[in-house]
Design an enzyme around this catalytic site. Sequence first.
Site, PDB file in Angstrom:
ATOM      1  N   LEU A 231      29.704 -12.236  57.098  1.00 56.47           N
ATOM      2  CA  LEU A 231      28.691 -11.940  56.093  1.00 56.47           C
ATOM      3  C   LEU A 231      29.301 -11.338  54.840  1.00 56.47           C
ATOM      4  CD1 LEU A 231      25.922 -10.376  58.387  1.00 56.47           C
ATOM      5  CD2 LEU A 231      26.080 -12.734  57.557  1.00 56.47           C
ATOM      6  N   PHE A 233      33.220  -9.318  53.289  1.00 60.12           N
ATOM      7  CA  PHE A 233      34.520  -8.689  53.478  1.00 60.12           C
ATOM      8  C   PHE A 233      34.735  -7.647  52.385  1.00 60.12           C
ATOM      9  CE2 PHE A 233      36.520 -12.346  55.953  1.00 60.12           C
ATOM     10  CZ  PHE A 233      36.745 -11.580  57.079  1.00 60.12           C
ATOM     11  N   SER A 234      35.340  -6.550  52.739  1.00 61.86           N
ATOM     12  CA  SER A 234      35.835  -5.586  51.764  1.00 61.86           C
ATOM     13  C   SER A 234      37.101  -4.988  52.340  1.00 61.86           C
ATOM     14  CB  SER A 234      34.800  -4.493  51.477  1.00 61.86           C
ATOM     15  OG  SER A 234      34.745  -3.558  52.543  1.00 61.86           O
ATOM     16  N   ASN A 235      37.738  -4.131  51.570  1.00 63.94           N
ATOM     17  CA  ASN A 235      38.951  -3.491  52.043  1.00 63.94           C
ATOM     18  C   ASN A 235      38.666  -2.526  53.186  1.00 63.94           C
ATOM     19  OD1 ASN A 235      41.707  -3.063  51.977  1.00 63.94           O
ATOM     20  ND2 ASN A 235      41.568  -1.417  50.492  1.00 63.94           N
ATOM     21  N   GLY A 237      36.801  -3.344  55.734  1.00 64.06           N
ATOM     22  CA  GLY A 237      36.688  -4.163  56.927  1.00 64.06           C
ATOM     23  C   GLY A 237      35.658  -5.251  56.719  1.00 64.06           C
ATOM     24  N   GLY A 238      35.391  -6.015  57.744  1.00 64.12           N
ATOM     25  CA  GLY A 238      34.443  -7.112  57.639  1.00 64.12           C
ATOM     26  C   GLY A 238      33.065  -6.728  58.143  1.00 64.12           C
ATOM     27  N   VAL A 239      32.079  -7.528  57.757  1.00 69.25           N
ATOM     28  CA  VAL A 239      30.738  -7.448  58.322  1.00 69.25           C
ATOM     29  C   VAL A 239      30.449  -8.833  58.881  1.00 69.25           C
ATOM     30  CG1 VAL A 239      28.299  -6.962  57.922  1.00 69.25           C
ATOM     31  CG2 VAL A 239      30.048  -5.710  56.635  1.00 69.25           C
ATOM     32  N   ASP A 364      22.605   5.444  48.841  1.00 63.60           N
ATOM     33  CA  ASP A 364      23.213   4.238  48.270  1.00 63.60           C
ATOM     34  C   ASP A 364      22.133   3.188  48.018  1.00 63.60           C
ATOM     35  OD1 ASP A 364      25.249   2.621  47.315  1.00 63.60           O
ATOM     36  OD2 ASP A 364      25.833   1.897  49.296  1.00 63.60           O
TER      37      ASP A 364
END
Length: 904
Positions: A231, A233-235, A237-239, A364
């Site tokens: 769904l 990706f970021s630094n 981790g993944g979702v 957030d």
Amino acid sequence: MDNRYEAYAYADPIFYDSPRRWGAQEEFTAVSRPLPTGWERGDLEIWAVVRPQDVQLPPQGWKIHVSSCAEDAEAVLEQVYDYCLREHITFKFLRGLPILQMQNSKYSPRGSSGKFCTLYPVGDTELRRCLEGLGPLLAGRRGPYILSDLRWGEGPLYLRYGGFAERHCHNDAGQRVLALEDPDGRLVPDVRGPGFSVPDWAPVPEFVEAAVAERAAPQTPELPYTVERVLHFSNAGGVYLGRKDADGPRVVLKEARPHAGLDQRGVDAVARLQQEHDMMARLSGLPGVPALHELLTVWEHRFLVQEFVEGQSLSEWLTAKYPLIHPDADDTTVAEYTREAIAVVDRIEHILDGMHARGVVFGDLHPRNLIIRPNGDICFIDFELASPVDSFVRPALGAAGFTAPSGYTGPEIDRYGLAAIRLWLFLPLAQLSALDSGKGTELADVIERRFPVPPGYTAEIRRLLAPSPSDGRTPRPELGLRRAETQALLSGPTADWPAVRDSLAAGIRAMATPHRDDRLFPGDIAQFTQGSLGLAHGAAGVLYALHASGAGVDAEHVRWLVDAARTRPARPGLYTGGHGVAYTLDLLGEREAALGLLRRLTDTVPDSPPGPDLSSGRAGIALTLLHFAGATDDSRLLDTALVHALASADELEKEGPASGRRKAGLMSGASGAALALVRLYEHTGDHALLERAETLLQLDLERCVTAADGTVQVLDGYRVLPYIETGSTGIGLTLDALLAHHPGSPTARHRTPIGRAAEPEFIIQPGLFNGRAGLIGYLALTRPHPHLLDSRRSVHTLDGADGTDAAEGPDGWGPAVHRQTALDRHRRLLALHQISYQGHLAFPGDQLLRLSADLATGSAGVLLALGTALADTPFLPWTSGADLTPPGPTRPAPATAGQCPAPR
């Protein structure tokens, strides 16, 4: 939001700037430490490079990366520094702690995360000596796992096969990327992705083979879920979307990498994931909160498993429903949207009240963290910044425009985010109030004029988003001066072109930094990767706009460009390279400097052949050479221009319409090459060039779709785009150039629906390449003559003035809103984006986070487009026929000492 912009927004509150300038506030002492005899130091943007003068590095090989946490960084660097000097090894390191934290932040590129120091051993023997020597020295040190590399042992050492020298090639998408040389001597992409790989042909040292094989083997233990798709990706981790059992419900698995995905306090993804779990547990059962399943550890990573929420994000909901992105928005449609949007706000507020009652601040709140279920209910996602009210910790991450400034605390953090959503649902420009807090009240006024919101709807916007000295939001002294006066320059029923021109030019000059050698004008972040001289994002583009619009240019700024063009490396290209610089220098009367740069560009062999496009490739080179062929009466340049243009056509025709190597549009697609062929036809009379131009144009038109509102736009993934750079109006500029010589072309049927695509009331960015200014320039160049005007009727617009409709005219256009009316509306609506800088008109660049002066994204592009619309001054080179001629008779510019004259 393009996450690349975050790093360039740290250094300055008003302009995008180099991360190095921000990181220089806290550099390691090693950056300036005296070196022993025989060693030298170099700078590579955010890196400091230390090398022995007697060592010649190979162009590529196995390199070693050293990872580190911030708290260990100084000690790790000292050990690496001493070891490399002792062992005679070339190395580089990040210049300071702020840069290290930025590299490991949540939205930094995953391929570079964790890389703190890099060693360049020469040969296998030296590689092994470094691994065996540094390993024991750094044993026990911690750092983020470097996803692109092979871990060596249990410490912070990693290695990969990659380039030592900086060479480039084009990847499958046509992008210029770092390259390796394969055994056949071809340059191929040096892939630095989120997974370790070795090119099939690369030599693997015998002592590394076992580690490579182990990395390729399946990892254990395995995740007890089957992942169906990614769904996000970021630094951090993944979702992932997955299931525990084949017939079980789908769940979301959120991954956290240790020591990575840092926030501005240095808290890593694992700590935030634990906090997210705890807050979701506290909110369990509350409507609008996903069901929590479990928290587990697999290998070194943590995973939070929660309910998968069916539906669409609030961002997707707005894209599907927002009425003002279509050419005509009738009162009934606007009223229906208003009712739905207010209902969404009410549902969000109700859920927030429930969270606050349980003692939790969400922290957030922004559109991507809100899901609208199929039944219309709202569900919040992503609780990583949530915090207990009784032990509140202010979030150190957040979405620009929705994050409360310093001074807010507790539930007021969420109230601020909700006020930003109240604004965003009607004017998706929340980032502007973060740049200039005075925009909040200004945009609230627009909402009340344009939408039938109930009384009091904007009260929270005015209370929370407007400036207040008590919460630290006193407007920055450079911004907001003469706000009403500068806004009135654009928003009135008629435009005073000289006043608009002079204010924009004064704002651009006020931004200039001739004392800096890295850039002359602030612009998009691309100036730090593509260079700061070119037409798109550099000094040449700004000076071109000032010159073409009649605003005049400062002699000091011309001299800066002349000196930089002589001393900087020459890269080919019209908009991103030196050809556009040479063209601009010639327009400014600096022919000797222009021809000198052109010779250097001709003599320099690029590390990879140019592509076929207008921006950086052969099409733009062809047009530049066409200009100089006429300026110098050198027929050889015309011959070479034809060679480039035909080679561009050959490549594009070979690729065909389905090629993934390029985007469609004027700058990156086949339309740019078609434009070059049309202009060459005008000089040679060779009809074969016109026929090939039509063929190329068809390639781009086949990448377009007809939207539900009847407009023709470029299909880019899930979006449709009307813009100049990669959208349909850029194609439309070439289409008009073709139809001027071939009016019977079957491509003519696209002219009206492309024109309609340029008329929407709301455009999210003001810039020339991908915003409202580009649509203004397109409409100005393609508008019918005044005698073709037809009957009109009133419609409402965002600026509060009446617009007009017109029936189809005899020129073949069929817009519901006449071109001139659409132009007037676009001009007035530029006031939505304008930010007063030192009392002058100025505009934010892409992403709306910082001001920009450049041609592609900022004030120079707006100046150029408005000049075309209001005074028939030239637009982008070659889009309206022949290019500008070098200076002849002149008229004076607004008084500035030492200015070069502007053309008539």
